[in-house]
Write a protein that holds these residues in place. Structure first.
Motif, PDB file in Angstrom:
ATOM      1  N   CYS A  32     -27.787  14.337   5.953  1.00  0.00           N
ATOM      2  CA  CYS A  32     -28.379  13.292   6.804  1.00  0.00           C
ATOM      3  C   CYS A  32     -28.555  13.785   8.237  1.00  0.00           C
ATOM      4  CB  CYS A  32     -27.518  12.037   6.780  1.00  0.00           C
ATOM      5  SG  CYS A  32     -27.666  11.047   5.279  1.00  0.00           S
ATOM      6  N   ARG A  33     -27.603  14.559   8.733  1.00  0.00           N
ATOM      7  CA  ARG A  33     -27.728  15.073  10.103  1.00  0.00           C
ATOM      8  C   ARG A  33     -28.977  15.952  10.239  1.00  0.00           C
ATOM      9  NH1 ARG A  33     -23.854  13.745  13.394  1.00  0.00           N
ATOM     10  NH2 ARG A  33     -21.711  13.381  12.675  1.00  0.00           N
ATOM     11  N   ILE A  34     -29.198  16.811   9.270  1.00  0.00           N
ATOM     12  CA  ILE A  34     -30.371  17.676   9.324  1.00  0.00           C
ATOM     13  C   ILE A  34     -31.649  16.855   9.143  1.00  0.00           C
ATOM     14  CG2 ILE A  34     -31.507  19.672   8.291  1.00  0.00           C
ATOM     15  CD1 ILE A  34     -28.697  20.599   7.382  1.00  0.00           C
ATOM     16  N   LEU A  35     -31.600  15.876   8.250  1.00  0.00           N
ATOM     17  CA  LEU A  35     -32.767  15.021   8.017  1.00  0.00           C
ATOM     18  C   LEU A  35     -33.146  14.259   9.284  1.00  0.00           C
ATOM     19  CD1 LEU A  35     -34.853  13.739   6.096  1.00  0.00           C
ATOM     20  CD2 LEU A  35     -33.130  11.974   5.602  1.00  0.00           C
ATOM     21  N   VAL A  36     -32.166  13.641   9.922  1.00  0.00           N
ATOM     22  CA  VAL A  36     -32.438  12.883  11.143  1.00  0.00           C
ATOM     23  C   VAL A  36     -33.002  13.790  12.222  1.00  0.00           C
ATOM     24  CG1 VAL A  36     -31.327  11.647  13.049  1.00  0.00           C
ATOM     25  CG2 VAL A  36     -30.783  11.041  10.676  1.00  0.00           C
ATOM     26  N   LEU A  37     -32.455  14.994  12.333  1.00  0.00           N
ATOM     27  CA  LEU A  37     -32.951  15.946  13.325  1.00  0.00           C
ATOM     28  C   LEU A  37     -34.414  16.295  13.046  1.00  0.00           C
ATOM     29  CD1 LEU A  37     -31.738  17.400  15.784  1.00  0.00           C
ATOM     30  CD2 LEU A  37     -31.257  19.350  14.299  1.00  0.00           C
ATOM     31  N   ALA A  38     -34.768  16.450  11.765  1.00  0.00           N
ATOM     32  CA  ALA A  38     -36.146  16.768  11.408  1.00  0.00           C
ATOM     33  C   ALA A  38     -37.086  15.602  11.707  1.00  0.00           C
ATOM     34  CB  ALA A  38     -36.228  17.139   9.925  1.00  0.00           C
ATOM     35  N   ILE A  39     -36.607  14.378  11.494  1.00  0.00           N
ATOM     36  CA  ILE A  39     -37.434  13.200  11.782  1.00  0.00           C
ATOM     37  C   ILE A  39     -37.725  13.111  13.275  1.00  0.00           C
ATOM     38  CG2 ILE A  39     -37.473  10.675  11.807  1.00  0.00           C
ATOM     39  CD1 ILE A  39     -35.845  10.756   9.187  1.00  0.00           C
ATOM     40  N   VAL A  40     -36.678  13.174  14.101  1.00  0.00           N
ATOM     41  CA  VAL A  40     -36.893  12.999  15.544  1.00  0.00           C
ATOM     42  C   VAL A  40     -37.641  14.194  16.144  1.00  0.00           C
ATOM     43  CG1 VAL A  40     -34.944  11.450  15.810  1.00  0.00           C
ATOM     44  CG2 VAL A  40     -34.580  13.896  16.137  1.00  0.00           C
ATOM     45  N   ALA A  41     -37.446  15.373  15.569  1.00  0.00           N
ATOM     46  CA  ALA A  41     -38.202  16.535  16.037  1.00  0.00           C
ATOM     47  C   ALA A  41     -39.688  16.353  15.744  1.00  0.00           C
ATOM     48  CB  ALA A  41     -37.677  17.807  15.378  1.00  0.00           C
ATOM     49  N   THR A  42     -40.005  15.815  14.575  1.00  0.00           N
ATOM     50  CA  THR A  42     -41.403  15.559  14.222  1.00  0.00           C
ATOM     51  C   THR A  42     -42.043  14.594  15.214  1.00  0.00           C
ATOM     52  OG1 THR A  42     -40.997  15.959  11.868  1.00  0.00           O
ATOM     53  CG2 THR A  42     -42.940  14.654  12.435  1.00  0.00           C
ATOM     54  N   TRP A  43     -41.339  13.526  15.567  1.00  0.00           N
ATOM     55  CA  TRP A  43     -41.885  12.541  16.505  1.00  0.00           C
ATOM     56  C   TRP A  43     -42.241  13.169  17.852  1.00  0.00           C
ATOM     57  CZ3 TRP A  43     -37.535   8.435  15.499  1.00  0.00           C
ATOM     58  CH2 TRP A  43     -37.755   7.829  14.258  1.00  0.00           C
ATOM     59  N   ARG A  44     -41.491  14.181  18.253  1.00  0.00           N
ATOM     60  CA  ARG A  44     -41.735  14.791  19.570  1.00  0.00           C
ATOM     61  C   ARG A  44     -43.055  15.550  19.623  1.00  0.00           C
ATOM     62  NH1 ARG A  44     -38.059  11.904  19.732  1.00  0.00           N
ATOM     63  NH2 ARG A  44     -39.874  10.659  20.313  1.00  0.00           N
ATOM     64  N   TRP A  45     -43.622  15.876  18.460  1.00  0.00           N
ATOM     65  CA  TRP A  45     -44.890  16.615  18.444  1.00  0.00           C
ATOM     66  C   TRP A  45     -46.092  15.702  18.280  1.00  0.00           C
ATOM     67  CZ3 TRP A  45     -44.767  21.418  20.111  1.00  0.00           C
ATOM     68  CH2 TRP A  45     -43.535  22.069  20.102  1.00  0.00           C
ATOM     69  N   ARG A  72     -48.944  13.616  19.539  1.00  0.00           N
ATOM     70  CA  ARG A  72     -49.683  13.696  20.809  1.00  0.00           C
ATOM     71  C   ARG A  72     -49.506  12.430  21.643  1.00  0.00           C
ATOM     72  NH1 ARG A  72     -55.636  12.861  18.040  1.00  0.00           N
ATOM     73  NH2 ARG A  72     -55.436  10.589  17.776  1.00  0.00           N
ATOM     74  N   ASP A  73     -49.147  11.313  21.004  1.00  0.00           N
ATOM     75  CA  ASP A  73     -48.966  10.053  21.724  1.00  0.00           C
ATOM     76  C   ASP A  73     -47.512   9.789  22.105  1.00  0.00           C
ATOM     77  OD1 ASP A  73     -51.695   9.468  21.481  1.00  0.00           O
ATOM     78  OD2 ASP A  73     -51.406   8.578  19.500  1.00  0.00           O
ATOM     79  N   ASP A  74     -46.637  10.750  21.841  1.00  0.00           N
ATOM     80  CA  ASP A  74     -45.225  10.564  22.173  1.00  0.00           C
ATOM     81  C   ASP A  74     -45.061  10.436  23.681  1.00  0.00           C
ATOM     82  OD1 ASP A  74     -42.398  10.486  21.619  1.00  0.00           O
ATOM     83  OD2 ASP A  74     -42.281  12.528  22.387  1.00  0.00           O
ATOM     84  N   GLN A  75     -44.300   9.442  24.115  1.00  0.00           N
ATOM     85  CA  GLN A  75     -44.151   9.186  25.542  1.00  0.00           C
ATOM     86  C   GLN A  75     -42.787   9.593  26.086  1.00  0.00           C
ATOM     87  OE1 GLN A  75     -45.563   5.266  26.851  1.00  0.00           O
ATOM     88  NE2 GLN A  75     -46.737   5.072  24.966  1.00  0.00           N
ATOM     89  N   LEU A  76     -41.955  10.237  25.267  1.00  0.00           N
ATOM     90  CA  LEU A  76     -40.652  10.669  25.755  1.00  0.00           C
ATOM     91  C   LEU A  76     -40.829  11.808  26.752  1.00  0.00           C
ATOM     92  CD1 LEU A  76     -37.572  10.196  25.310  1.00  0.00           C
ATOM     93  CD2 LEU A  76     -37.636  12.189  23.805  1.00  0.00           C
ATOM     94  N   ARG A  79     -40.342  19.976  24.688  1.00  0.00           N
ATOM     95  CA  ARG A  79     -39.226  20.906  24.914  1.00  0.00           C
ATOM     96  C   ARG A  79     -38.060  20.526  24.006  1.00  0.00           C
ATOM     97  NH1 ARG A  79     -34.534  20.803  27.142  1.00  0.00           N
ATOM     98  NH2 ARG A  79     -34.868  18.723  28.021  1.00  0.00           N
ATOM     99  N   LEU A  80     -37.771  19.229  23.920  1.00  0.00           N
ATOM    100  CA  LEU A  80     -36.715  18.778  23.024  1.00  0.00           C
ATOM    101  C   LEU A  80     -37.068  19.093  21.575  1.00  0.00           C
ATOM    102  CD1 LEU A  80     -35.905  15.309  24.612  1.00  0.00           C
ATOM    103  CD2 LEU A  80     -34.420  17.317  24.580  1.00  0.00           C
ATOM    104  N   GLY A  81     -38.340  18.878  21.217  1.00  0.00           N
ATOM    105  CA  GLY A  81     -38.769  19.181  19.864  1.00  0.00           C
ATOM    106  C   GLY A  81     -38.551  20.638  19.503  1.00  0.00           C
ATOM    107  N   ALA A  82     -38.813  21.527  20.455  1.00  0.00           N
ATOM    108  CA  ALA A  82     -38.606  22.961  20.217  1.00  0.00           C
ATOM    109  C   ALA A  82     -37.120  23.272  20.057  1.00  0.00           C
ATOM    110  CB  ALA A  82     -39.203  23.760  21.373  1.00  0.00           C
ATOM    111  N   GLU A  83     -36.270  22.631  20.858  1.00  0.00           N
ATOM    112  CA  GLU A  83     -34.828  22.854  20.736  1.00  0.00           C
ATOM    113  C   GLU A  83     -34.322  22.386  19.379  1.00  0.00           C
ATOM    114  OE1 GLU A  83     -32.770  21.013  23.935  1.00  0.00           O
ATOM    115  OE2 GLU A  83     -33.686  22.279  25.495  1.00  0.00           O
TER     116      GLU A  83
END
Length: 279
Positions: A237-250, A252-256, A261-265
């Motif tokens: 689950c930890r890896i899955l959640v990390l993959a989900i939030v990393a995907t959101w960072r890419w 184009r409409d992400d406002q974070l 940079r976070l997505g790359a980390e």
């Protein structure tokens, strides 16, 4: 929230408060994401404001009341006004109790785990229709498949994220653990340290799944204190959640702020986990 909408959202919140007899001469922005969180003074209430088209505010209000009634550690609505959703100028506004931050906001892992376990115990008493956690995975996979929405994502990283989402979901589902109503995102930003103890906020992300999916959002140290957690399911689950939030960072409409940079980390952490290091 888009900068052009912030002033209108603040005006909507102060107008709603005033119409309910709460004096709101000043508004301080506490958090700005898909919704605006404001502290209104001198009435000292917490206003949450979201565009009406995106709102699930009524769901959150209803669930907060039911969870509080079940003795769960959740933030309360403002007791001075009727617990309901207010609409103003294209926004929905809800009013909550403002909790003064404690001197040491860091919540010890054991207290964090206890609060989450008590929340889950209360949630098991409720029959609420919410999406399954795998629907969140499906949304992420569709985002990865849409190159127009994720133009800055390299092909190798796109493949890594898609494979991780599918593989870890399979591991979790195949373990066949018990499933229940979950908070959905009980990370430290959604757990307040108050004089009344830790209290969860932001209930709009609720979903259904194993408790380990919720636990994966908490600091790693919390897992050791949560009773009966499945260590292998939690790792997946930890890896899955990390993959989900990393995907959101890419997206184009992400406002974070600083999202890519976070997505790359997070991609680097996922790659390390695939190589056996584990997050």
């Amino acid at each position: 929230m888009r900068a052009s909408d912030v002033s209108r959202a603040v005006a909507a919140a102060t107008s709603v408060a005033a119409s309910l007899g709460l004096t709101a001469d000043d508004a301080t922005v506490l958090h700005d994401s898909n919704k605006l969180t404001l502290r209104l003074l001198p009435c000292d209430t917490l206003a949450r404001v979201a565009p009406a088209a995106q709102q699930v505010a009524q769901f959150e209000v209803d669930l907060a009341q039911r969870l509080a009634g079940a003795g769960c550690p959740v933030a309360a609505l403002d007791p001075r006004v009727e617990p309901r959703v207010h609409e103003r100028d294209g926004f929905v506004v809800t009013l909550w109790t403002y909790y003064e931050p404690v001197a040491r906001p860091e919540i010890p892992p054991a207290a964090y785990a206890d609060a989450l376990a008590r929340l889950h115990a209360g949630m098991r008493q409720l029959d609420v229709s919410v999406p399954h956690f795998t629907e969140r995975v499906d949304v992420a996979l569709r985002l990865l498949a849409d190159r127009d929405r994720t133009p800055a994502l390299a092909d190798a990283d796109r493949e890594l994220l898609a494979d991780t989402l599918r593989d870890r979901t399979g591991v979790i589902v195949e373990r066949g653990g018990a499933e229940q109503l979950l908070h959905g995102e009980p990370h430290p930003g959604n757990l307040l340290g108050t004089r009344n103890g830790p209290l969860f906020i932001d209930l709009e992300t609720c979903c259904r799944g194993p408790v380990e999916f919720d636990l994966a959002h908490a600091p790693v140290e919390v897992g050791a204190h949560y009773p009966g957690a499945d260590r292998e399911a939690l790792h997946a689950c930890r890896i899955l959640v990390l993959a989900i939030v990393a995907t959101w960072r890419w997206d184009r409409d992400d406002q974070l702020p600083d999202g890519q940079r976070l997505g790359a980390e997070w991609l680097a952490q996922i790659r390390a986990s695939v190589d056996g290091d584990g997050p």
